[in-house]
Structures are given as structure tokens and as C-alpha cells.
Design a protein around this motif. Sequence first.
Motif, short mmCIF file in Angstrom:
data_model
loop_
_atom_site.label_atom_id
_atom_site.label_comp_id
_atom_site.label_asym_id
_atom_site.label_seq_id
_atom_site.Cartn_x
_atom_site.Cartn_y
_atom_site.Cartn_z
N PRO A 80 12.00 36.25 127.14
CA PRO A 80 12.88 36.57 128.27
C PRO A 80 12.19 37.52 129.26
CG PRO A 80 14.07 36.78 126.19
CD PRO A 80 12.62 36.57 125.85
N GLU A 81 12.45 37.30 130.54
CA GLU A 81 11.85 38.14 131.59
C GLU A 81 12.12 39.62 131.37
OE1 GLU A 81 10.75 37.59 135.10
OE2 GLU A 81 10.39 35.43 134.90
N ASP A 82 13.33 39.95 130.87
CA ASP A 82 13.70 41.36 130.71
C ASP A 82 13.31 41.93 129.35
OD1 ASP A 82 15.55 39.90 129.25
OD2 ASP A 82 17.28 41.06 129.92
N ALA A 83 12.58 41.14 128.53
CA ALA A 83 12.13 41.65 127.23
C ALA A 83 11.06 42.72 127.46
CB ALA A 83 11.55 40.52 126.39
N PRO A 84 11.05 43.76 126.64
CA PRO A 84 10.01 44.78 126.77
C PRO A 84 8.68 44.22 126.28
CG PRO A 84 11.34 45.21 124.84
CD PRO A 84 11.98 44.06 125.55
N PRO A 85 7.58 44.89 126.57
CA PRO A 85 6.28 44.41 126.09
C PRO A 85 6.09 44.61 124.59
CG PRO A 85 6.01 46.42 127.36
CD PRO A 85 7.45 46.03 127.47
N GLN A 86 6.92 45.45 123.97
CA GLN A 86 6.84 45.65 122.52
C GLN A 86 8.22 46.01 121.99
OE1 GLN A 86 3.51 47.82 120.93
NE2 GLN A 86 4.74 48.72 119.32
N TRP A 87 8.53 45.50 120.80
CA TRP A 87 9.78 45.87 120.15
C TRP A 87 9.60 45.84 118.63
CZ3 TRP A 87 9.15 41.28 122.82
CH2 TRP A 87 9.29 40.09 122.11
N THR A 88 10.49 46.55 117.96
CA THR A 88 10.48 46.61 116.50
C THR A 88 11.83 46.13 115.99
OG1 THR A 88 8.97 48.50 116.55
CG2 THR A 88 10.20 48.15 114.52
N VAL A 89 11.78 45.32 114.94
CA VAL A 89 13.00 44.80 114.34
C VAL A 89 13.06 45.30 112.90
CG1 VAL A 89 14.21 42.71 113.60
CG2 VAL A 89 12.95 42.73 115.78
#
Length: 165
Positions: A80-89
Motif C-alpha cells: 500500500p502507498e501509505d505503508a511505512p518503509p518498515q514494520w514489525t508484527v
Amino acid sequence: TVERVVVEDGRAVGVELRGGKTIRARKGVVSNADLKNTYDLVGRGLNEKFDEERDANLKNVKLCKSFVHVHLGVPASAIPEDAPPQWTVVGPSWDGPIDKSGKVVVVSVPSKLDPSLAPEGYHVVHAYGAGNEPYDLWKEFEGKTNTEAYKAFKEERARSIFDAI
């Protein structure tokens, strides 16, 4: 694949590859392997100070569990365009130990920050389980990575990573 570090006169001067080819270093040998595997590439008795350092470090350093990494190239529309460049799940729930295999997954999409890392219309993705994959589970596949059983096991162990992406 590097089989051993070549040491002459107490100094690392190159590496020997599987198959016997030797690559000589211009200035020195640098390893990107973990501490234990790097030490395992250097034979004992080649440098007394190195042997002492190896023994002290391996005695005092607690080794972490293995990582499972996934590297992908995906169409830009998959992120998605608004996704951050990094995330943790963290999941599937907060119950139980945080270091349970597959519980914490880190996902990076560095091409969101630097589009030159992927062709136009695509992203690169790097995702990994955060140092919590028990190596012992993989031992039965040593030398058998070209089998259907290995491929199925690898997909099963990476499922939480793909879910996080």
C-alpha cells in the motif's frame, strides 16, 4: 562457499572455497558470518592469540537462535502507498513468550525510501523472524536442500513471515 580461512605465518591471507579454489586477500580477510561460524573457518594452532581469543569468546558469548529471511521483488501495487518503509508484527497473539519462533517478524521495504533499489513499478522486500528460529529443527535437512520435504518445511517455517508481509 568458503570452506576455510587460509592462515600463513599467523595471519589470515585468504579463503579456500569449496572445490579447492583459493582467493588471496590484498589487505585482510573480513567475515560476514556469525562469531562461531567465523571461528570454525580458522584452524586451531595457526595463531596462539587467536586460539585464546576464540576460546574466551565462545565460552562467554551466548549465541542467538537462527533467523529465517525472505527476500522478494514484488509489484509496487502489492505494498500500500501509505505503508511505512518498515514494520514489525507480533502475533498471532501477545500470549506466551516473545521469543517463540515466528512470533516477531520484521518487514522492510527499503525501495520506499530509495526507489533506485528496484525497477520502476516494483519494490524490494526483506522480512525475517527476529532471531527465534530453532536451528535443531533444520538439522535433518543438512545436505538435503534439494528435496520436496525441505521445500515444504521451508514454506511452513516461513509462513509467519509471509503473513506479516
